[in-house]
Scaffold this motif. Structure first.
Motif, PDB file in Angstrom:
ATOM      1  N   ALA A   1      45.594  34.092  34.571  1.00 20.53           N
ATOM      2  CA  ALA A   1      45.045  33.053  35.433  1.00 20.53           C
ATOM      3  C   ALA A   1      43.689  33.491  35.979  1.00 20.53           C
ATOM      4  CB  ALA A   1      45.999  32.764  36.581  1.00 20.53           C
ATOM      5  N   PRO A   2      42.757  32.574  36.122  1.00 13.11           N
ATOM      6  CA  PRO A   2      41.447  32.927  36.691  1.00 13.11           C
ATOM      7  C   PRO A   2      41.618  33.558  38.065  1.00 13.11           C
ATOM      8  CG  PRO A   2      41.381  30.724  35.747  1.00 13.11           C
ATOM      9  CD  PRO A   2      42.825  31.155  35.726  1.00 13.11           C
ATOM     10  N   PRO A   3      40.943  34.671  38.324  1.00 11.31           N
ATOM     11  CA  PRO A   3      41.105  35.337  39.619  1.00 11.31           C
ATOM     12  C   PRO A   3      40.383  34.583  40.729  1.00 11.31           C
ATOM     13  CG  PRO A   3      39.408  36.421  38.342  1.00 11.31           C
ATOM     14  CD  PRO A   3      39.990  35.369  37.448  1.00 11.31           C
ATOM     15  N   LYS A   4      40.854  34.792  41.937  1.00  8.10           N
ATOM     16  CA  LYS A   4      40.188  34.241  43.104  1.00  8.10           C
ATOM     17  C   LYS A   4      39.418  35.351  43.803  1.00  8.10           C
ATOM     18  CE  LYS A   4      43.628  30.607  43.967  1.00  8.10           C
ATOM     19  NZ  LYS A   4      44.599  30.039  44.957  1.00  8.10           N
ATOM     20  N   ASP A   5      38.200  35.038  44.224  1.00  9.12           N
ATOM     21  CA  ASP A   5      37.405  36.032  44.941  1.00  9.12           C
ATOM     22  C   ASP A   5      38.090  36.384  46.260  1.00  9.12           C
ATOM     23  OD1 ASP A   5      35.565  35.938  42.939  1.00  9.12           O
ATOM     24  OD2 ASP A   5      34.201  34.572  43.978  1.00  9.12           O
ATOM     25  N   ILE A   6      38.017  37.643  46.622  1.00 10.38           N
ATOM     26  CA  ILE A   6      38.598  38.112  47.880  1.00 10.38           C
ATOM     27  C   ILE A   6      37.580  37.902  48.995  1.00 10.38           C
ATOM     28  CG2 ILE A   6      39.462  40.134  49.104  1.00 10.38           C
ATOM     29  CD1 ILE A   6      40.523  41.171  46.460  1.00 10.38           C
ATOM     30  N   ALA A   7      37.943  37.060  49.947  1.00 10.01           N
ATOM     31  CA  ALA A   7      37.011  36.694  51.012  1.00 10.01           C
ATOM     32  C   ALA A   7      36.777  37.829  51.995  1.00 10.01           C
ATOM     33  CB  ALA A   7      37.519  35.453  51.749  1.00 10.01           C
ATOM     34  N   ASN A   8      37.792  38.634  52.236  1.00 12.06           N
ATOM     35  CA  ASN A   8      37.679  39.695  53.233  1.00 12.06           C
ATOM     36  C   ASN A   8      36.874  40.865  52.670  1.00 12.06           C
ATOM     37  OD1 ASN A   8      37.964  41.622  55.216  1.00 12.06           O
ATOM     38  ND2 ASN A   8      40.181  41.407  55.401  1.00 12.06           N
ATOM     39  N   PRO A   9      35.667  41.118  53.175  1.00 13.21           N
ATOM     40  CA  PRO A   9      34.847  42.207  52.639  1.00 13.21           C
ATOM     41  C   PRO A   9      35.436  43.587  52.881  1.00 13.21           C
ATOM     42  CG  PRO A   9      33.868  41.327  54.640  1.00 13.21           C
ATOM     43  CD  PRO A   9      35.000  40.416  54.293  1.00 13.21           C
ATOM     44  N   ALA A  10      36.379  43.689  53.816  1.00 16.46           N
ATOM     45  CA  ALA A  10      36.986  44.982  54.111  1.00 16.46           C
ATOM     46  C   ALA A  10      38.053  45.382  53.094  1.00 16.46           C
ATOM     47  CB  ALA A  10      37.592  44.964  55.514  1.00 16.46           C
ATOM     48  N   ASP A  11      38.449  44.443  52.218  1.00 14.28           N
ATOM     49  CA  ASP A  11      39.472  44.752  51.216  1.00 14.28           C
ATOM     50  C   ASP A  11      38.822  45.485  50.038  1.00 14.28           C
ATOM     51  OD1 ASP A  11      41.687  44.964  49.663  1.00 14.28           O
ATOM     52  OD2 ASP A  11      42.118  42.816  49.560  1.00 14.28           O
TER      53      ASP A  11
END
Length: 433
Positions: free
Chosen positions: A256-266
């Motif tokens: 499945a197409p990945p989703k960008d991780i919004a939290n920059p701390a991850d």
């Protein structure tokens, strides 16, 4: 009689290659004959070779990375313990640095990580071609994408053109996935072809205008203009290749197409996504050359047991508490590297594993981030068909240039070169299988 026998032999071999020794034996001729194409046996198709270059911009703490012993019987360091199942498939190298590099500009030295050009961060600095782009000039046309430049959030890039221009790195996994695997609509495909055709038209106009200036220029300006025209020719050649690839369907993957991780701390989540995309790109032969700038941040990474900023931890000043948290961050990062190696080892290409055909190079522009030192850089080289399982140590006071390793890596890709950047040859102690 000999002549008639030779004619019969030629007729019987019209549909296959013949060996030179057989030819001489059959005819009874002892003259020194010229080499003919018919003498050549069919060459076996060479396996595709690939390269992934990874930079940790805030360094890798040397005390936890380098083993104390050298050779093959060394005891694994705490960081190498994380990838212990690949011990026989990687080499750790200590003591290396880029020739002429100054420790006063440690962070800026990331610009020279894959180029070896000294002076990064100083006035008048001009970079040169990076390792991956040098390789792309030889191998790039064989895949849809000559290379992929990836990064963690806001971490910049590692790839540089022949004229010293930075190639922007993509830090959006969703956009990278779309470029690699998602087919556009018919309208989008037509628009892409139109842009390519318009681009070639513009190049024609620019080339004509540039050539018209040549007669009025001095020698230095002519050299610059010739360099510029060479870049135009290379770009035009790439655009022709892009047009050909645009007409071919993209590979399909059961992911499945990945989703960008919004939290920059991850930090770890983002790194894992980038590595997963790297594996898919290699597995589908969408590209054979990938550069990855890992994320470095001032914020505290989203990792249990860590409450200080990543940059602050890397500049620990030997503070025990900071070193303890830094170790947690870097062990988690090493786990993501292990995940990439596992995926490459579990993927086959014919009768070989992808890891055996993919050189994975992990390093940093910093030998010791706390002091901004650019000496004794951390180097982990895995896969690629090298003879691994050892710790190669060089005297940090008199090391060979890191670019010697790059020559070895280029030769492993099948590129016939004995020079890159400040190299003086291949890296001693490292050999191919």
């Amino acid at each position: 009689r000999t002549k008639r026998h030779f004619s019969e032999q030629v007729i019987s071999n019209q549909s296959m290659k013949i060996q030179r020794r057989q030819f001489l034996r059959t005819t009874g001729i002892s003259l020194a004959l010229p080499w003919l194409e018919a003498f050549a046996a069919p060459e076996a198709k060479k396996p595709a070779r690939r390269m992934v270059c990874i930079c940790a911009p805030l360094g890798i703490h040397p005390g936890n990375f380098f083993p104390e012993q050298t050779g093959r019987d060394y005891k694994l360091s705490s960081y190498l313990e994380v990838v212990k199942e690949f011990r026989d498939q990687f080499t750790v190298i200590s003591g290396l640095e880029h020739a002429g590099m100054s420790s006063g500009f440690g962070h800026q030295a990331s610009a020279s990580f894959l180029t070896g050009v000294p002076g990064a961060g100083r006035p008048g600095f001009r970079n040169q071609i990076s390792l991956d782009q040098f390789a792309a000039g030889h191998l790039g046309a064989q895949t849809r994408f000559p290379s992929l430049a990836l990064s963690g959030r806001g971490a910049g890039g590692l790839s540089w053109t022949r004229t010293g221009a930075l190639i922007p790195a993509n830090d959006s996994p969703s956009k990278v996935f779309a470029r690699l695997f998602l087919a556009g609509t018919p309208a989008q495909k037509r628009e892409q072809m139109r842009h390519l055709e318009d681009g070639r038209s513009i190049l024609d106009d620019v080339r004509d205008q540039a050539k018209s200036l040549r007669g009025d220029l001095g020698n230095d300006d002519r050299d610059k203009l010739d360099e510029y025209l060479t870049s135009l020719r290379e770009l035009e050649t790439r655009m022709v290749t892009d047009q050909s690839w645009a007409k071919k369907p993209k590979p399909k993957v059961a992911v499945a197409p990945p989703k960008d991780i919004a939290n920059p701390a991850d930090l770890i989540g983002r790194t894992r996504l980038i590595f997963d995309l790297t594996h898919l790109a290699i597995q589908t032969d969408s590209t054979r050359l990938v550069t990855i700038m890992l994320a470095g941040m001032t914020a505290s990474p989203l990792i249990e047991g860590v409450n200080l900023g990543h940059h602050d931890l890397s500049h620990h000043g030997k503070d025990p508490g900071k070193l303890e948290q830094l170790k947690i961050v870097e062990i988690e990062t090493m786990k993501t590297v292990r995940g990439l190696l596992e995926k490459l080892a579990q993927s086959n290409e014919g009768d070989a594993r992808l890891l055996d055909r993919t050189t994975v190079f992990l390093g940093s522009n910093l030998g010791d981030a706390s002091s901004h030192s650019t000496q004794n850089l951390p180097v982990l080289l895995a896969g690629g068909g090298f003879k691994h399982g050892q710790h190669i140590h060089f005297d940090p006071k008199d090391p060979p240039p890191l670019c010697n390793l790059y020559v070895s890596m280029l030769q492993r890709l099948g590129i016939e070169t004995d020079k890159f950047g400040s190299s003086t040859g291949t890296l001693s102690g490292l050999s191919m299988k």
